[in-house]
Design an enzyme around this catalytic site. Structure first.
Site, PDB file in Angstrom:
ATOM      1  N   ARG A 237       0.862  -1.179   0.000  1.00  0.00           N
ATOM      2  CA  ARG A 237       0.000   0.000   0.000  1.00  0.00           C
ATOM      3  C   ARG A 237       0.901   1.232   0.000  1.00  0.00           C
ATOM      4  O   ARG A 237       1.953   1.236   0.654  1.00  0.00           O
ATOM      5  CB  ARG A 237      -0.906   0.038   1.241  1.00  0.00           C
ATOM      6  CG  ARG A 237      -2.080  -0.931   1.191  1.00  0.00           C
ATOM      7  CD  ARG A 237      -3.138  -0.523   0.163  1.00  0.00           C
ATOM      8  NE  ARG A 237      -4.276  -1.411   0.145  1.00  0.00           N
ATOM      9  CZ  ARG A 237      -4.451  -2.439  -0.692  1.00  0.00           C
ATOM     10  NH1 ARG A 237      -3.535  -2.722  -1.590  1.00  0.00           N
ATOM     11  NH2 ARG A 237      -5.546  -3.166  -0.642  1.00  0.00           N
ATOM     12  N   GLU A 266      -4.296   7.610  -4.867  1.00  0.00           N
ATOM     13  CA  GLU A 266      -4.594   6.904  -6.130  1.00  0.00           C
ATOM     14  C   GLU A 266      -5.936   7.368  -6.651  1.00  0.00           C
ATOM     15  O   GLU A 266      -6.838   7.621  -5.848  1.00  0.00           O
ATOM     16  CB  GLU A 266      -4.610   5.382  -5.888  1.00  0.00           C
ATOM     17  CG  GLU A 266      -3.255   4.836  -5.451  1.00  0.00           C
ATOM     18  CD  GLU A 266      -3.249   3.322  -5.205  1.00  0.00           C
ATOM     19  OE1 GLU A 266      -4.237   2.655  -5.548  1.00  0.00           O
ATOM     20  OE2 GLU A 266      -2.257   2.824  -4.668  1.00  0.00           O
ATOM     21  N   HIS A 284      -1.662   0.208  -9.898  1.00  0.00           N
ATOM     22  CA  HIS A 284      -2.268  -0.709  -8.921  1.00  0.00           C
ATOM     23  C   HIS A 284      -2.926  -1.911  -9.622  1.00  0.00           C
ATOM     24  O   HIS A 284      -4.149  -2.075  -9.593  1.00  0.00           O
ATOM     25  CB  HIS A 284      -3.302   0.033  -8.046  1.00  0.00           C
ATOM     26  CG  HIS A 284      -3.591  -0.688  -6.769  1.00  0.00           C
ATOM     27  ND1 HIS A 284      -3.920  -0.053  -5.601  1.00  0.00           N
ATOM     28  CD2 HIS A 284      -3.603  -2.020  -6.467  1.00  0.00           C
ATOM     29  CE1 HIS A 284      -4.116  -0.949  -4.638  1.00  0.00           C
ATOM     30  NE2 HIS A 284      -3.931  -2.152  -5.150  1.00  0.00           N
TER      31      HIS A 284
HETATM   32  P1  NAP Z   1      -0.817 -11.282   4.817  1.00  0.00           P
HETATM   33  O1  NAP Z   1      -0.742 -12.729   4.533  1.00  0.00           O
HETATM   34  O2  NAP Z   1      -1.629 -10.811   5.974  1.00  0.00           O
HETATM   35  O3  NAP Z   1       0.689 -10.749   4.967  1.00  0.00           O
HETATM   36  C1  NAP Z   1       1.036  -9.518   5.499  1.00  0.00           C
HETATM   37  C2  NAP Z   1       2.316  -9.717   6.280  1.00  0.00           C
HETATM   38  O4  NAP Z   1       2.801  -8.441   6.706  1.00  0.00           O
HETATM   39  C3  NAP Z   1       2.113 -10.557   7.529  1.00  0.00           C
HETATM   40  O5  NAP Z   1       2.997 -11.656   7.468  1.00  0.00           O
HETATM   41  C4  NAP Z   1       2.478  -9.615   8.686  1.00  0.00           C
HETATM   42  O6  NAP Z   1       3.177 -10.371   9.657  1.00  0.00           O
HETATM   43  C5  NAP Z   1       3.374  -8.595   8.000  1.00  0.00           C
HETATM   44  N1  NAP Z   1       3.386  -7.293   8.650  1.00  0.00           N
HETATM   45  C6  NAP Z   1       2.324  -6.528   9.001  1.00  0.00           C
HETATM   46  N2  NAP Z   1       2.736  -5.391   9.571  1.00  0.00           N
HETATM   47  C7  NAP Z   1       4.086  -5.425   9.577  1.00  0.00           C
HETATM   48  C8  NAP Z   1       5.094  -4.535  10.027  1.00  0.00           C
HETATM   49  N3  NAP Z   1       4.802  -3.378  10.615  1.00  0.00           N
HETATM   50  N4  NAP Z   1       6.380  -4.887   9.852  1.00  0.00           N
HETATM   51  C9  NAP Z   1       6.708  -6.070   9.280  1.00  0.00           C
HETATM   52  N5  NAP Z   1       5.796  -6.950   8.830  1.00  0.00           N
HETATM   53  C10 NAP Z   1       4.512  -6.647   8.980  1.00  0.00           C
HETATM   54  O7  NAP Z   1      -1.369 -10.498   3.564  1.00  0.00           O
HETATM   55  P2  NAP Z   1      -1.119 -10.801   2.012  1.00  0.00           P
HETATM   56  O8  NAP Z   1      -2.249 -11.579   1.462  1.00  0.00           O
HETATM   57  O9  NAP Z   1       0.271 -11.294   1.819  1.00  0.00           O
HETATM   58  O10 NAP Z   1      -1.262  -9.305   1.446  1.00  0.00           O
HETATM   59  C11 NAP Z   1      -0.415  -8.269   1.917  1.00  0.00           C
HETATM   60  C12 NAP Z   1      -0.925  -6.926   1.448  1.00  0.00           C
HETATM   61  O11 NAP Z   1      -0.602  -6.753   0.088  1.00  0.00           O
HETATM   62  C13 NAP Z   1      -2.435  -6.731   1.517  1.00  0.00           C
HETATM   63  O12 NAP Z   1      -2.879  -6.370   2.820  1.00  0.00           O
HETATM   64  C14 NAP Z   1      -2.681  -5.635   0.515  1.00  0.00           C
HETATM   65  O13 NAP Z   1      -2.635  -4.375   1.132  1.00  0.00           O
HETATM   66  C15 NAP Z   1      -1.497  -5.767  -0.442  1.00  0.00           C
HETATM   67  N6  NAP Z   1      -1.927  -6.224  -1.764  1.00  0.00           N
HETATM   68  C16 NAP Z   1      -1.707  -5.421  -2.835  1.00  0.00           C
HETATM   69  C17 NAP Z   1      -2.112  -5.829  -4.094  1.00  0.00           C
HETATM   70  C18 NAP Z   1      -1.885  -4.956  -5.285  1.00  0.00           C
HETATM   71  O14 NAP Z   1      -2.721  -4.957  -6.189  1.00  0.00           O
HETATM   72  N7  NAP Z   1      -0.761  -4.259  -5.370  1.00  0.00           N
HETATM   73  C19 NAP Z   1      -2.753  -7.069  -4.277  1.00  0.00           C
HETATM   74  C20 NAP Z   1      -2.963  -7.859  -3.153  1.00  0.00           C
HETATM   75  C21 NAP Z   1      -2.548  -7.431  -1.902  1.00  0.00           C
HETATM   76  P3  NAP Z   1       3.296  -9.954  11.174  1.00  0.00           P
HETATM   77  O15 NAP Z   1       1.910  -9.696  11.655  1.00  0.00           O
HETATM   78  O16 NAP Z   1       3.968 -11.130  11.825  1.00  0.00           O
HETATM   79  O17 NAP Z   1       4.166  -8.750  11.216  1.00  0.00           O
END
Ligand code: NAP
Length: 321
Positions: A237, A266, A284
């Site tokens: 994000r 955005e 995006h």
């Molecule tokens: P996820 O499985 O929940 O992974 C997010 C990871 O971030 C978790 O392992 C979490 O672990 C870690 N995290 C959270 N806060 C943190 C911090 N302050 N420092 C270090 N690590 C941190 O989610 P996902 O499915 O992989 O998706 C991740 C994100 O990608 C989504 O929430 C979305 O915003 C974004 N996304 C973007 C697109 C796009 O079109 N560009 C598409 C899909 C998703 P811990 O809680 O252990 O820290």
């Protein structure tokens, strides 16, 4: 009386047609005036909402009297005020997993494009400037065998790590708030503090969810730790990164390049990023393949129908009350 569903952004046409057969559907359209006003007006007697990319919180949801579910066609849910939804007993459901691989593909596309200067050299070729062999200024950074630092080894982060480890023989580092020992073992990924990850990585990819601790996680001080040849990629994000700091770092060539899919505001308009040829800017599109968007729409539809038929949706973000 049919249940009422408010579609608050463009969704898959087949899913919309299915919804229209089952429910009374109102489709909001920014062309018809202020979208928040439309939401406030239509939500009054709505049972469900479906869509993505709009801020939904007390300011536009307060008039709702019987809203049961908001079904977002996304995995990220930072656009929604979850504590307000909890207090209002409104379910929020999302679409995880189905977009993991395609978003990881996009992260690697950005990484490779930025490392090998793909967009600027494509433009150079098309401009007819290829009159002799390329010069050293046009050389890129090698990817194979380098160190890839992943901030946020979650679902998408792990899929990026898998690509780096198996496909490019990369040494994987990661930083999370808590170590992910089992996942990390699959890619021989080593845990690092944020500081050490930034110092030691040739490629840094941000894949965290946006939360109070990840907001503005990467700013002036963090960019200062990165190596001069490093490539920075953000598919998470925009608000995880201080965009002005990144612009300055790219202008000063403090790092080699960046690849971005997400921004603080955005759609991105009139940004200084547009003047820089060491950044790849995508609109995006992390999950934007025909197949994945279909799967996301299907999942969001299922979440919505489950809620309206008194079943607990499969992918609930908030509490199950
Ligand atoms: P996820 O499985 O929940 O992974 C997010 C990871 O971030 C978790 O392992 C979490 O672990 C870690 N995290 C959270 N806060 C943190 C911090 N302050 N420092 C270090 N690590 C941190 O989610 P996902 O499915 O992989 O998706 C991740 C994100 O990608 C989504 O929430 C979305 O915003 C974004 N996304 C973007 C697109 C796009 O079109 N560009 C598409 C899909 C998703 P811990 O809680 O252990 O820290």
């Amino acid at each position: 009386m049919n249940k009422k569903v408010v579609v608050f952004s463009q969704i898959d046409s087949e899913i919309q047609a299915r919804l229209e057969k089952q429910y009374q559907v109102v489709v909001l359209n920014p062309k018809n005036g202020d979208i928040n006003q439309q939401i406030r007006h239509e939500v009054v007697d709505a049972d469900a909402m479906i869509g993505a990319g709009r801020l939904l919180n007390e300011s536009n949801l307060a008039p709702a009297t019987k809203l049961k579910i908001i079904s977002t066609v996304s995995v990220g849910y930072d656009n929604y005020d979850v504590s307000y939804l909890n207090n209002s007993k409104i379910w929020l459901a999302n679409t995880p997993h189905v977009l993991t691989e395609t978003t990881a593909d996009l992260a690697f596309t950005l990484l490779m494009s930025a490392a090998r200067k793909v967009p600027s050299l494509d433009q150079w070729t098309k401009n007819g400037e290829w009159k002799r062999t390329v010069a050293v200024e046009q050389f890129g950074q090698e990817v194979f065998g380098k160190t890839l630092g992943i901030i946020g080894l979650g679902h998408i982060g792990a899929a990026i790590a898998r690509r780096g480890f198996h496909g490019f023989n990369m040494n994987i580092l990661y930083h999370n708030r808590r170590e992910k020992i089992e996942v990390a073992q699959q890619f021989n990924a080593q845990y690092r503090s944020l500081e050490n990850l930034l110092k030691q990585s040739d490629f840094v990819v941000v894949a965290v969810d946006l939360n109070s601790e990840s907001k503005a996680l990467i700013g002036v001080n963090e960019f200062a730790l990165m190596q001069k040849h490093a490539v920075f990629v953000n598919i998470a994000r925009g608000s995880v990164v201080d965009e002005n700091a990144l612009i300055e770092v790219l202008q000063n060539k403090q790092i080699f390049a960046a690849g971005l899919d997400v921004y603080q505001g955005e759609p991105l308009q009139d940004s200084p990023l547009f003047q820089l040829n060491n950044v790849v800017t995508l609109p995006h599109i992390g999950s934007a393949t025909i197949e994945t968007r279909k799967k996301m729409a299907e999942l969001a539809y299922q979440n919505l129908v489950d809620a309206l038929e008194d079943r607990t949706p499969r992918y609930l973000v908030n509490e199950n009350f």
